[in-house]
Design an enzyme around this catalytic site. Structure first.
Site, short mmCIF file in Angstrom:
data_model
loop_
_atom_site.label_atom_id
_atom_site.label_comp_id
_atom_site.label_asym_id
_atom_site.label_seq_id
_atom_site.Cartn_x
_atom_site.Cartn_y
_atom_site.Cartn_z
N CYS A 154 0.82 -1.20 0.00
CA CYS A 154 0.00 0.00 0.00
C CYS A 154 0.87 1.27 0.00
O CYS A 154 1.47 1.60 -1.01
CB CYS A 154 -0.98 -0.02 1.17
SG CYS A 154 -2.38 1.12 0.95
N HIS A 267 -3.79 -5.20 0.47
CA HIS A 267 -3.24 -5.63 1.76
C HIS A 267 -3.29 -7.15 1.92
O HIS A 267 -4.31 -7.69 2.38
CB HIS A 267 -4.00 -4.97 2.91
CG HIS A 267 -3.72 -3.52 3.08
ND1 HIS A 267 -2.74 -3.05 3.93
CD2 HIS A 267 -4.27 -2.43 2.50
CE1 HIS A 267 -2.70 -1.74 3.88
NE2 HIS A 267 -3.62 -1.33 3.01
N GLU A 269 -1.93 -8.94 4.13
CA GLU A 269 -1.87 -9.35 5.54
C GLU A 269 -3.22 -9.28 6.25
O GLU A 269 -3.43 -9.96 7.28
CB GLU A 269 -0.84 -8.49 6.29
CG GLU A 269 -1.31 -7.11 6.74
CD GLU A 269 -1.51 -6.10 5.63
OE1 GLU A 269 -2.10 -5.04 5.90
OE2 GLU A 269 -1.09 -6.36 4.48
#
Length: 342
Positions: A154, A267, A269
């Site tokens: 990001c 993202h 994660e």
């Protein structure tokens, strides 16, 4: 049922499924009898790989919770989801605290086998300067023969876009805040030896039809603008694109043409480790995306030549810090590691 009937049933069952005889037992073949070896002769690990990899994660200004946890001057944080992301794939983490003196940060880079730039908001000042120095050092290490990977997530991707293009105004505005989306693969992209290389074909297909990746950004870069910039187009290959809420297309995944550098506008994660937004995908497919993305980073880190000194590494691992629960407000990061200004 009479005893006679029970006896008849027993005889029938025995005739269909007889008990193993001594001869039958001797027909069982053990792996060792097939020449497959025994547990004491397991194949040795690849000596060219390092099976105790460590990833350095750069801290970001603030406390990650808009001051709910700390308003201290110079405080910085790492969202625990990034740490768990790395650990889930079999690596440990050293925090690279961005306010540390440059010489200390560069010394810490000798303790790790790869780096992760996180999401966030900061695009100037000391943070930008620190990320720039670390990025250039990563390229230097690779140029010197060490396979030293970088994941830029990001904001991290936005920053290296600015650094590579040498244009701090290269980014464009997009409406992709708190949004789950599909992901579209560029037809000409070769995903072999990229983050997507081990994704099952069915999962890759589902990523194009189901909203399985999480977006949370206001800036990015369009494919046209990236390709029109000679510095960016020679450094990056576009792997995927996404569409924002206004139907504007932006670059969502890139891979460096000459370095083990991967950039995500999304993202990877969050799917497995963040719960603050109801829009974060948590399906089994979404969790697989997190795991495959983490596995690729750590598999690349195992190729690094760095072999840190044990005690120095232990003194700098993130295990020396404790995460703070910040998810009670029902938004933002669930857990963060906080670091005082050094």
């Amino acid at each position: 049922m009479s005893s006679h009937a029970v006896w008849v049933l027993f005889i029938i069952a025995f005739s269909v499924c007889p008990l193993p005889s001594a001869g039958t037992r001797s027909s069982i073949v053990l792996p060792s009898q097939l020449g497959l070896g025994s547990p004491s002769s397991c194949r040795a690990p690849d000596p060219n790989l390092y099976y105790q990899p460590v990833i350095g994660i750069v801290s970001h200004p603030g406390d990650g919770t808009s001051g709910r946890l700390s308003n201290a001057t110079g405080v910085s944080y790492i969202a625990a989801s990034y740490v768990k992301f790395v650990e889930a794939a079999g690596a440990r983490v050293v925090p690279l605290i961005y306010t540390e003196p440059p010489e200390k940060l560069l010394k810490k880079l000798e303790l790790v086998n790869g780096v992760l730039f996180t999401g966030g908001w900061a695009k100037s000042g000391l943070y930008f300067e620190t990320v720039t120095k670390i990025f250039k050092k990563i390229l230097e290490k690779n140029d010197a023969g060490d396979h030293f990977p970088l994941y830029a997530v990001c904001l991290g991707f936005e920053l290296i876009t600015m650094i590579v293009s040498q244009d701090n105004n290269i980014l464009e505005e997009f409406s992709a805040s708190d949004q789950a989306s599909t992901i579209q693969f560029v037809e000409s992209a070769k995903i072999e030896e990229t983050v997507f290389q081990r994704f099952p074909p069915e999962l890759l297909r589902k990523m194009t039809t189901d909203c399985l990746v999480m977006q949370n950004h206001h800036y990015g870069i369009s494919p046209g603008k990236l390709l029109d910039n000679p510095k960016l187009s020679s450094f990056f290959e576009i792997l995927t694109t996404c569409t924002d809420e206004d139907d504007k297309v932006y670059v969502s995944t890139v891979s460096s043409r000459n370095y083990p550098v991967t950039g995500f506008q999304w993202h990877p994660e969050k799917n497995a480790f963040e719960w603050g937004s109801p829009r974060i995908p948590h399906t089994e497919d979404a969790i697989q995306i997190t795991q495959h993305a983490a596995n690729f980073l750590v598999s690349e880190a195992r190729k690094s030549l760095n072999r840190p000194l044990t005690q120095e590494l232990l003194d700098n691992l993130i295990y020396n810090y404790s995460p703070t629960y910040g998810g009670k407000a029902g938004k933002g990061y669930d857990e963060v590691y906080l670091f005082a200004q050094v």
